[in-house]
Design a protein around this motif. Structure first.
Motif, PDB file in Angstrom:
ATOM      1  N   VAL A   3       0.841  -1.193   0.000  1.00 59.88           N
ATOM      2  CA  VAL A   3       0.000   0.000   0.000  1.00 59.88           C
ATOM      3  C   VAL A   3       0.880   1.248   0.000  1.00 59.88           C
ATOM      4  CG1 VAL A   3      -0.302   0.216   2.510  1.00 59.88           C
ATOM      5  CG2 VAL A   3      -2.062   1.052   0.986  1.00 59.88           C
ATOM      6  N   LEU A   4       0.494   2.233  -0.824  1.00 58.57           N
ATOM      7  CA  LEU A   4       1.221   3.491  -0.914  1.00 58.57           C
ATOM      8  C   LEU A   4       0.382   4.683  -0.479  1.00 58.57           C
ATOM      9  CD1 LEU A   4       2.856   3.120  -4.431  1.00 58.57           C
ATOM     10  CD2 LEU A   4       3.908   2.750  -2.213  1.00 58.57           C
ATOM     11  N   ILE A   5      -0.912   4.605  -0.717  1.00 59.74           N
ATOM     12  CA  ILE A   5      -1.807   5.718  -0.430  1.00 59.74           C
ATOM     13  C   ILE A   5      -2.931   5.194   0.456  1.00 59.74           C
ATOM     14  CG2 ILE A   5      -3.340   7.484  -1.414  1.00 59.74           C
ATOM     15  CD1 ILE A   5      -0.510   7.804  -2.459  1.00 59.74           C
ATOM     16  N   ILE A   6      -3.208   5.881   1.533  1.00 59.87           N
ATOM     17  CA  ILE A   6      -4.335   5.538   2.394  1.00 59.87           C
ATOM     18  C   ILE A   6      -5.202   6.773   2.500  1.00 59.87           C
ATOM     19  CG2 ILE A   6      -5.092   4.886   4.712  1.00 59.87           C
ATOM     20  CD1 ILE A   6      -2.507   3.318   5.031  1.00 59.87           C
ATOM     21  N   ASN A   7      -6.464   6.648   2.100  1.00 58.85           N
ATOM     22  CA  ASN A   7      -7.438   7.721   2.226  1.00 58.85           C
ATOM     23  C   ASN A   7      -6.977   8.991   1.531  1.00 58.85           C
ATOM     24  OD1 ASN A   7      -9.959   8.453   3.031  1.00 58.85           O
ATOM     25  ND2 ASN A   7      -9.417   8.846   5.151  1.00 58.85           N
ATOM     26  N   LEU A  78     -10.183  -1.124   3.976  1.00 57.73           N
ATOM     27  CA  LEU A  78     -10.251  -2.390   3.243  1.00 57.73           C
ATOM     28  C   LEU A  78     -11.667  -2.965   3.303  1.00 57.73           C
ATOM     29  CD1 LEU A  78      -8.506  -4.409   1.632  1.00 57.73           C
ATOM     30  CD2 LEU A  78      -8.049  -5.580   3.800  1.00 57.73           C
ATOM     31  N   LYS A  79     -12.270  -2.991   4.491  1.00 60.03           N
ATOM     32  CA  LYS A  79     -13.624  -3.531   4.673  1.00 60.03           C
ATOM     33  C   LYS A  79     -14.661  -2.741   3.883  1.00 60.03           C
ATOM     34  CE  LYS A  79     -12.811  -5.252   9.328  1.00 60.03           C
ATOM     35  NZ  LYS A  79     -13.051  -5.041  10.746  1.00 60.03           N
ATOM     36  N   ASN A  80     -14.461  -1.440   3.729  1.00 61.14           N
ATOM     37  CA  ASN A  80     -15.424  -0.579   3.038  1.00 61.14           C
ATOM     38  C   ASN A  80     -15.187  -0.491   1.537  1.00 61.14           C
ATOM     39  OD1 ASN A  80     -16.994   0.096   5.266  1.00 61.14           O
ATOM     40  ND2 ASN A  80     -15.544   1.665   5.899  1.00 61.14           N
ATOM     41  N   SER A  81     -14.241  -1.236   1.014  1.00 62.98           N
ATOM     42  CA  SER A  81     -13.960  -1.181  -0.414  1.00 62.98           C
ATOM     43  C   SER A  81     -15.135  -1.730  -1.222  1.00 62.98           C
ATOM     44  CB  SER A  81     -12.701  -1.991  -0.743  1.00 62.98           C
ATOM     45  OG  SER A  81     -11.574  -1.410  -0.127  1.00 62.98           O
ATOM     46  N   SER A  82     -15.535  -0.965  -2.237  1.00 65.84           N
ATOM     47  CA  SER A  82     -16.633  -1.371  -3.124  1.00 65.84           C
ATOM     48  C   SER A  82     -16.215  -1.405  -4.586  1.00 65.84           C
ATOM     49  CB  SER A  82     -17.811  -0.408  -2.986  1.00 65.84           C
ATOM     50  OG  SER A  82     -18.372  -0.488  -1.698  1.00 65.84           O
ATOM     51  N   LEU A  93      -8.372   0.621  -4.584  1.00 68.45           N
ATOM     52  CA  LEU A  93      -9.620   0.216  -3.948  1.00 68.45           C
ATOM     53  C   LEU A  93     -10.280   1.475  -3.405  1.00 68.45           C
ATOM     54  CD1 LEU A  93      -8.481  -2.886  -1.839  1.00 68.45           C
ATOM     55  CD2 LEU A  93      -9.519  -2.873  -4.105  1.00 68.45           C
ATOM     56  N   SER A  94     -11.597   1.610  -3.613  1.00 67.64           N
ATOM     57  CA  SER A  94     -12.305   2.774  -3.091  1.00 67.64           C
ATOM     58  C   SER A  94     -13.672   2.370  -2.559  1.00 67.64           C
ATOM     59  CB  SER A  94     -12.433   3.863  -4.159  1.00 67.64           C
ATOM     60  OG  SER A  94     -13.094   3.364  -5.292  1.00 67.64           O
ATOM     61  N   ASP A  95     -14.283   3.267  -1.781  1.00 67.11           N
ATOM     62  CA  ASP A  95     -15.576   2.980  -1.170  1.00 67.11           C
ATOM     63  C   ASP A  95     -16.706   3.166  -2.177  1.00 67.11           C
ATOM     64  OD1 ASP A  95     -16.116   5.730  -1.330  1.00 67.11           O
ATOM     65  OD2 ASP A  95     -15.873   6.076   0.813  1.00 67.11           O
ATOM     66  N   LEU A 102      -7.534   2.972  -1.021  1.00 69.16           N
ATOM     67  CA  LEU A 102      -6.183   2.453  -0.857  1.00 69.16           C
ATOM     68  C   LEU A 102      -5.578   2.274  -2.240  1.00 69.16           C
ATOM     69  CD1 LEU A 102      -7.196  -0.384   1.603  1.00 69.16           C
ATOM     70  CD2 LEU A 102      -5.879   1.647   2.236  1.00 69.16           C
ATOM     71  N   ILE A 103      -4.317   2.610  -2.380  1.00 69.76           N
ATOM     72  CA  ILE A 103      -3.603   2.359  -3.628  1.00 69.76           C
ATOM     73  C   ILE A 103      -2.427   1.449  -3.302  1.00 69.76           C
ATOM     74  CG2 ILE A 103      -2.283   3.329  -5.539  1.00 69.76           C
ATOM     75  CD1 ILE A 103      -3.929   5.877  -5.259  1.00 69.76           C
ATOM     76  N   PHE A 104      -2.377   0.336  -4.012  1.00 74.06           N
ATOM     77  CA  PHE A 104      -1.316  -0.644  -3.830  1.00 74.06           C
ATOM     78  C   PHE A 104      -0.402  -0.639  -5.043  1.00 74.06           C
ATOM     79  CE2 PHE A 104      -4.861  -2.168  -1.353  1.00 74.06           C
ATOM     80  CZ  PHE A 104      -4.282  -2.677  -0.208  1.00 74.06           C
ATOM     81  N   LYS A 105       0.884  -0.810  -4.819  1.00 77.62           N
ATOM     82  CA  LYS A 105       1.878  -0.950  -5.885  1.00 77.62           C
ATOM     83  C   LYS A 105       2.272  -2.421  -5.960  1.00 77.62           C
ATOM     84  CE  LYS A 105       4.006   1.819  -7.964  1.00 77.62           C
ATOM     85  NZ  LYS A 105       3.742   2.380  -9.287  1.00 77.62           N
ATOM     86  N   ARG A 106       2.222  -2.972  -7.178  1.00 74.53           N
ATOM     87  CA  ARG A 106       2.593  -4.364  -7.372  1.00 74.53           C
ATOM     88  C   ARG A 106       4.084  -4.535  -7.080  1.00 74.53           C
ATOM     89  NH1 ARG A 106       1.159  -8.245 -12.450  1.00 74.53           N
ATOM     90  NH2 ARG A 106       2.036 -10.115 -11.520  1.00 74.53           N
TER      91      ARG A 106
END
Length: 109
Positions: A3-7, A78-82, A93-95, A102-106
């Motif tokens: 994860v790189l970006i949270i909210n 994570l739980k609120n991801s839609s 991933l976003s609500d 959340l933004i994840f880097k491979r």
């Protein structure tokens, strides 16, 4: 992925290992949230994702400062991801409103 970006805000993970998420083809995922390992289930279509059944031992980590707050914020998002999207090496991933994500880097092992 890491994860790189949270909210919407770039985050430097509290621990060097950062937050990791591995999505498995069988509908499960696993990872490490800087303090605890976790697992869960996912279902997705072309743009929607549903995250459920997140399990973690929730062991309290008092070092380094802020690690438990990071864990709580991460699991809530994570739980609120839609919705999800993939853009090159990034997974977003976003609500339900397309925000608070959340933004994840491979990463390659």
């Amino acid at each position: 992925a890491k994860v790189l970006i949270i909210n919407g805000a770039p985050k430097v993970p509290v621990r060097l290992t950062g937050i990791q998420l591995t999505i498995h083809n069988n509908g499960s995922f696993s990872g490490f949230d800087s303090c605890n390992p976790y697992t869960g289930l996912w279902q997705a279509d072309k743009k929607h994702i549903m995250i459920s059944g997140i399990l973690s031992p929730m062991t309290y980590c008092n070092e380094p400062p802020g690690v438990m707050e990071q864990e709580s914020e991460y699991f809530a998002l994570l739980k609120n991801s839609s919705f999800y999207g993939v853009n090159g090496e990034d997974m977003i991933l976003s609500d339900k409103n397309g925000e608070n994500g959340l933004i994840f880097k491979r990463v390659y092992f």
